[in-house]
Design a protein around this motif. Sequence first.
Motif, PDB file in Angstrom:
ATOM      1  N   VAL A  75       6.898  12.791  34.462  1.00  0.00           N
ATOM      2  CA  VAL A  75       5.612  12.206  34.074  1.00  0.00           C
ATOM      3  C   VAL A  75       5.182  12.756  32.713  1.00  0.00           C
ATOM      4  O   VAL A  75       4.732  12.002  31.840  1.00  0.00           O
ATOM      5  N   ARG A  76       5.340  14.049  32.525  1.00  0.00           N
ATOM      6  CA  ARG A  76       4.967  14.632  31.231  1.00  0.00           C
ATOM      7  C   ARG A  76       5.830  14.054  30.105  1.00  0.00           C
ATOM      8  O   ARG A  76       5.325  13.790  29.009  1.00  0.00           O
ATOM      9  N   ARG A  77       7.110  13.867  30.341  1.00  0.00           N
ATOM     10  CA  ARG A  77       7.982  13.258  29.327  1.00  0.00           C
ATOM     11  C   ARG A  77       7.497  11.848  28.986  1.00  0.00           C
ATOM     12  O   ARG A  77       7.446  11.468  27.818  1.00  0.00           O
ATOM     13  N   ALA A  78       7.159  11.088  30.004  1.00  0.00           N
ATOM     14  CA  ALA A  78       6.684   9.716  29.798  1.00  0.00           C
ATOM     15  C   ALA A  78       5.377   9.690  28.998  1.00  0.00           C
ATOM     16  O   ALA A  78       5.096   8.716  28.305  1.00  0.00           O
ATOM     17  N   LEU A  79       4.589  10.753  29.110  1.00  0.00           N
ATOM     18  CA  LEU A  79       3.333  10.855  28.366  1.00  0.00           C
ATOM     19  C   LEU A  79       3.523  11.501  26.993  1.00  0.00           C
ATOM     20  O   LEU A  79       2.560  11.657  26.244  1.00  0.00           O
ATOM     21  N   GLY A  80       4.746  11.882  26.665  1.00  0.00           N
ATOM     22  CA  GLY A  80       5.018  12.552  25.404  1.00  0.00           C
ATOM     23  C   GLY A  80       4.519  13.998  25.391  1.00  0.00           C
ATOM     24  O   GLY A  80       4.253  14.549  24.321  1.00  0.00           O
ATOM     25  N   ALA A  81       4.392  14.609  26.574  1.00  0.00           N
ATOM     26  CA  ALA A  81       3.841  15.950  26.698  1.00  0.00           C
ATOM     27  C   ALA A  81       4.858  16.963  27.220  1.00  0.00           C
ATOM     28  O   ALA A  81       4.508  17.947  27.853  1.00  0.00           O
ATOM     29  N   THR A 104       3.466  23.184  34.319  1.00  0.00           N
ATOM     30  CA  THR A 104       2.023  22.962  34.232  1.00  0.00           C
ATOM     31  C   THR A 104       1.404  23.534  32.961  1.00  0.00           C
ATOM     32  O   THR A 104       0.230  23.282  32.685  1.00  0.00           O
ATOM     33  N   ALA A 105       2.176  24.281  32.195  1.00  0.00           N
ATOM     34  CA  ALA A 105       1.646  24.983  31.014  1.00  0.00           C
ATOM     35  C   ALA A 105       1.323  24.025  29.876  1.00  0.00           C
ATOM     36  O   ALA A 105       2.023  23.038  29.653  1.00  0.00           O
ATOM     37  N   GLY A 106       0.251  24.336  29.167  1.00  0.00           N
ATOM     38  CA  GLY A 106      -0.076  23.630  27.931  1.00  0.00           C
ATOM     39  C   GLY A 106      -0.338  22.148  28.093  1.00  0.00           C
ATOM     40  O   GLY A 106      -0.167  21.392  27.141  1.00  0.00           O
ATOM     41  N   MET A 107      -0.762  21.733  29.261  1.00  0.00           N
ATOM     42  CA  MET A 107      -1.009  20.301  29.498  1.00  0.00           C
ATOM     43  C   MET A 107      -2.339  19.902  28.891  1.00  0.00           C
ATOM     44  O   MET A 107      -3.390  20.418  29.266  1.00  0.00           O
ATOM     45  N   ASP A 108      -2.283  18.982  27.945  1.00  0.00           N
ATOM     46  CA  ASP A 108      -3.488  18.472  27.290  1.00  0.00           C
ATOM     47  C   ASP A 108      -4.430  17.903  28.350  1.00  0.00           C
ATOM     48  O   ASP A 108      -4.041  17.020  29.124  1.00  0.00           O
ATOM     49  N   PRO A 109      -5.664  18.386  28.415  1.00  0.00           N
ATOM     50  CA  PRO A 109      -6.611  17.885  29.415  1.00  0.00           C
ATOM     51  C   PRO A 109      -6.808  16.369  29.380  1.00  0.00           C
ATOM     52  O   PRO A 109      -7.074  15.758  30.410  1.00  0.00           O
ATOM     53  N   THR A 110      -6.646  15.753  28.220  1.00  0.00           N
ATOM     54  CA  THR A 110      -6.824  14.301  28.134  1.00  0.00           C
ATOM     55  C   THR A 110      -5.673  13.543  28.794  1.00  0.00           C
ATOM     56  O   THR A 110      -5.807  12.351  29.063  1.00  0.00           O
ATOM     57  N   LEU A 111      -4.573  14.233  29.063  1.00  0.00           N
ATOM     58  CA  LEU A 111      -3.418  13.587  29.703  1.00  0.00           C
ATOM     59  C   LEU A 111      -3.274  13.948  31.182  1.00  0.00           C
ATOM     60  O   LEU A 111      -2.495  13.324  31.888  1.00  0.00           O
ATOM     61  N   GLN A 112      -4.017  14.933  31.647  1.00  0.00           N
ATOM     62  CA  GLN A 112      -3.873  15.396  33.030  1.00  0.00           C
ATOM     63  C   GLN A 112      -4.133  14.292  34.052  1.00  0.00           C
ATOM     64  O   GLN A 112      -3.508  14.269  35.110  1.00  0.00           O
ATOM     65  N   GLU A 140      -6.620  24.316  36.073  1.00  0.00           N
ATOM     66  CA  GLU A 140      -6.320  25.753  36.107  1.00  0.00           C
ATOM     67  C   GLU A 140      -6.593  26.354  37.475  1.00  0.00           C
ATOM     68  O   GLU A 140      -5.856  27.237  37.934  1.00  0.00           O
ATOM     69  N   GLU A 141      -7.639  25.896  38.150  1.00  0.00           N
ATOM     70  CA  GLU A 141      -7.932  26.386  39.494  1.00  0.00           C
ATOM     71  C   GLU A 141      -6.822  26.002  40.469  1.00  0.00           C
ATOM     72  O   GLU A 141      -6.433  26.799  41.327  1.00  0.00           O
ATOM     73  N   SER A 142      -6.303  24.798  40.346  1.00  0.00           N
ATOM     74  CA  SER A 142      -5.220  24.348  41.214  1.00  0.00           C
ATOM     75  C   SER A 142      -3.957  25.165  40.961  1.00  0.00           C
ATOM     76  O   SER A 142      -3.292  25.609  41.903  1.00  0.00           O
ATOM     77  N   VAL A 143      -3.614  25.368  39.700  1.00  0.00           N
ATOM     78  CA  VAL A 143      -2.430  26.157  39.350  1.00  0.00           C
ATOM     79  C   VAL A 143      -2.578  27.596  39.848  1.00  0.00           C
ATOM     80  O   VAL A 143      -1.648  28.166  40.427  1.00  0.00           O
ATOM     81  N   SER A 144      -3.746  28.182  39.656  1.00  0.00           N
ATOM     82  CA  SER A 144      -3.997  29.553  40.103  1.00  0.00           C
ATOM     83  C   SER A 144      -3.897  29.663  41.630  1.00  0.00           C
ATOM     84  O   SER A 144      -3.301  30.605  42.162  1.00  0.00           O
ATOM     85  N   SER A 145      -4.448  28.706  42.327  1.00  0.00           N
ATOM     86  CA  SER A 145      -4.380  28.694  43.784  1.00  0.00           C
ATOM     87  C   SER A 145      -2.934  28.558  44.242  1.00  0.00           C
ATOM     88  O   SER A 145      -2.503  29.222  45.197  1.00  0.00           O
ATOM     89  N   SER A 173      -0.343  10.544  38.228  1.00  0.00           N
ATOM     90  CA  SER A 173      -0.751  11.296  37.048  1.00  0.00           C
ATOM     91  C   SER A 173      -0.270  12.736  37.231  1.00  0.00           C
ATOM     92  O   SER A 173       0.025  13.160  38.360  1.00  0.00           O
ATOM     93  N   PRO A 174      -0.230  13.512  36.149  1.00  0.00           N
ATOM     94  CA  PRO A 174       0.095  14.928  36.311  1.00  0.00           C
ATOM     95  C   PRO A 174      -0.834  15.616  37.315  1.00  0.00           C
ATOM     96  O   PRO A 174      -0.385  16.417  38.140  1.00  0.00           O
ATOM     97  N   TRP A 175      -2.129  15.314  37.251  1.00  0.00           N
ATOM     98  CA  TRP A 175      -3.079  15.923  38.178  1.00  0.00           C
ATOM     99  C   TRP A 175      -2.713  15.650  39.635  1.00  0.00           C
ATOM    100  O   TRP A 175      -2.750  16.539  40.485  1.00  0.00           O
ATOM    101  N   GLN A 176      -2.384  14.414  39.935  1.00  0.00           N
ATOM    102  CA  GLN A 176      -2.050  14.071  41.312  1.00  0.00           C
ATOM    103  C   GLN A 176      -0.855  14.886  41.807  1.00  0.00           C
ATOM    104  O   GLN A 176      -0.851  15.353  42.944  1.00  0.00           O
ATOM    105  N   LEU A 177       0.135  15.064  40.959  1.00  0.00           N
ATOM    106  CA  LEU A 177       1.309  15.839  41.362  1.00  0.00           C
ATOM    107  C   LEU A 177       0.983  17.324  41.526  1.00  0.00           C
ATOM    108  O   LEU A 177       1.381  17.946  42.517  1.00  0.00           O
ATOM    109  N   VAL A 178       0.258  17.887  40.582  1.00  0.00           N
ATOM    110  CA  VAL A 178      -0.100  19.307  40.670  1.00  0.00           C
ATOM    111  C   VAL A 178      -0.914  19.567  41.937  1.00  0.00           C
ATOM    112  O   VAL A 178      -0.637  20.507  42.694  1.00  0.00           O
TER     113      VAL A 178
END
Length: 160
Positions: free
Chosen positions: A150-156, A28-36, A93-98, A46-51
């Motif tokens: 998913v992050r690999r597919a997004l180049g992230a 989850t680290a360093g995920m560009d907000p525009t790609l979440q 960040e709130e989801s990751v922290s929780s 999407s990354p958000w849905q998985l997180v």
Amino acid sequence: MTQIDSYRTAISKMLDWEEARPRFAKATAGMDPTLQGRKPDGLPYSPWQLVEHIRFTQHDILDFCRRADYKEPKWPDDYWPKGPVPPSPKAWEESVSSWQQDRDALQQLATDPAIDLLATIPHGTGQTYLRELLLVADHNAYHTGELIVVRRALGAWPPA
């Protein structure tokens, strides 16, 4: 250290180890907000849905282990976010922290000598604490791997 203490330690570590895969924190680290909130072509999440799914499911299992008044959420509707995009700039960040707080609580449950890991959960239908801890570890590992794909597919991937 007794044999059961060794098992408890191993189970606790398994909830967040980096033996066979990257940790959730790295995934989850360093995920560009525009790609979440972006779904890669050909992939369902999407990354958000998985997180958020990982966080919610882990929290649900923790609640089941701790609360006699536990009410099971509706599957699958309650276990996945309504849309692919985080609802606010702070949501990731709130989801990751929780998730981290709930993971810590599960690790404490695993190592608590007052909890008989083989005992059935009193308000359950035959589930043991050990089963629930292993379920969380397995579920988190599976979907963390999906998040990395998913992050690999997004180049992230890997994180910057």
